[in-house]
Design an enzyme around this catalytic site. Structure first.
Site, PDB file in Angstrom:
ATOM      1  N   GLY A   1      -2.306   2.423  -4.542  1.00 48.46           N
ATOM      2  CA  GLY A   1      -1.861   3.812  -4.523  1.00 48.46           C
ATOM      3  C   GLY A   1      -1.797   4.346  -3.102  1.00 48.46           C
ATOM      4  O   GLY A   1      -1.684   3.599  -2.132  1.00 48.46           O
TER       5      GLY A   1
ATOM      6  N   VAL B   1       0.868  -1.175   0.000  1.00 49.99           N
ATOM      7  CA  VAL B   1       0.000   0.000   0.000  1.00 49.99           C
ATOM      8  C   VAL B   1       0.904   1.224   0.000  1.00 49.99           C
ATOM      9  O   VAL B   1       1.910   1.271   0.723  1.00 49.99           O
ATOM     10  CB  VAL B   1      -0.922   0.026   1.233  1.00 49.99           C
ATOM     11  CG1 VAL B   1      -1.778   1.297   1.236  1.00 49.99           C
ATOM     12  CG2 VAL B   1      -1.807  -1.219   1.280  1.00 49.99           C
ATOM     13  N   CYS B   2       0.564   2.200  -0.833  1.00 46.43           N
ATOM     14  CA  CYS B   2       1.275   3.473  -0.851  1.00 46.43           C
ATOM     15  C   CYS B   2       2.761   3.235  -1.156  1.00 46.43           C
ATOM     16  O   CYS B   2       3.096   2.458  -2.051  1.00 46.43           O
ATOM     17  CB  CYS B   2       1.048   4.189   0.477  1.00 46.43           C
ATOM     18  SG  CYS B   2       1.420   5.948   0.506  1.00 46.43           S
ATOM     19  N   THR B   3       3.660   3.874  -0.417  1.00 48.34           N
ATOM     20  CA  THR B   3       5.091   3.767  -0.697  1.00 48.34           C
ATOM     21  C   THR B   3       5.691   2.448  -0.217  1.00 48.34           C
ATOM     22  O   THR B   3       6.902   2.237  -0.370  1.00 48.34           O
ATOM     23  CB  THR B   3       5.853   4.939  -0.067  1.00 48.34           C
ATOM     24  OG1 THR B   3       5.486   5.054   1.313  1.00 48.34           O
ATOM     25  CG2 THR B   3       5.510   6.239  -0.784  1.00 48.34           C
TER      26      THR B   3
END
Length: 230
Positions: free
Chosen positions: A156, A106-108
């Protein structure tokens, strides 16, 4: 007597300065799944870790003791920067990825998968401020709330973790099970502003947020520039 299926096993990496919603979004989705499951919070040791917002998480298992996982997930946050060069973290992810049904982020968190050498040639996404950096790990950066490429599923930024959780449940248990989770959580987004992406937010606001994250971005750029798949 009918054999019961083995419980699904989910493992979320936890670490200092994790973005709490990157973890708690998909964790909440998995938690309401009406199916046998085990959910692990994995770290070097069992000492509590503090998120960027001050919420404290207590790991439930260590890298050494974590069993094989059906789904291994790396959330994001500013705390991913130290993980990019953490040999124990990267070795744990490589080990789990060898047998996991799904390798996810998730995310970075996708940057950590990249640093582990797991995303070569894989379509993947990340937070909008870091997505382009995936190319430095040999990945193919893609826009999207959830990007699937075989058994690799990346989400994202931050809130996309909820979409990711539902997508993973659909993959594992079917559409109806995922819809039941969505309904249980009353997940029906209707944001009051259309400013959730750089493409729709005011340009000045995008520039302001980029400037705010410049130091973290520079650290990541430096790591990617010197990265080798050891």
């Amino acid at each position: 007597m009918t054999d019961q299926p083995a419980p699904l096993s989910f493992g979320f990496l936890v670490f200092p300065d994790i973005q709490q919603l990157d973890l708690t979004g998909p964790y909440e989705v998995v938690s309401v799944l009406d199916a046998p499951k085990t959910v692990h919070l994995v770290w070097h040791d069992l000492a509590p870790v503090r998120s960027t917002t001050g919420i404290v998480f207590t790991p439930t298992t260590t890298f050494a003791d974590c069993p094989p996982l059906d789904v291994v997930c790396v959330p994001g946050g500013v705390g991913v920067n130290p993980l990019l060069g953490d040999a124990a973290v990267l070795a744990f992810l490589r080990r789990q990825a060898a047998t996991a049904r799904y390798v996810t982020s998730v995310c970075t968190g996708s940057l950590v998968l990249g640093a582990a050498g797991l995303l070569k040639g894989v379509k993947a996404t990340s937070h909008w401020s870091a997505r382009d950096l995936l190319a430095g790990f040999g990945a193919v950066p893609m826009p999207g709330r959830v990007v699937r490429d075989g058994r690799f599923v990346t989400a994202g930024g931050v809130t996309a973790g909820i979409d990711f959780g539902l997508a993973i449940i659909a993959e594992l248990c079917g559409t109806e099970a995922a819809q039941a989770c969505q309904l249980q959580l009353e997940y029906a987004p209707a944001p009051p502003f259309d400013a959730g992406t750089p493409e729709t937010a005011p340009a000045g606001l995008v520039a302001k947020l980029r400037a705010r994250g410049e130091a973290v971005r520079r650290e990541r750029e430096a790591f990617v520039a010197g990265w080798t798949d050891a």
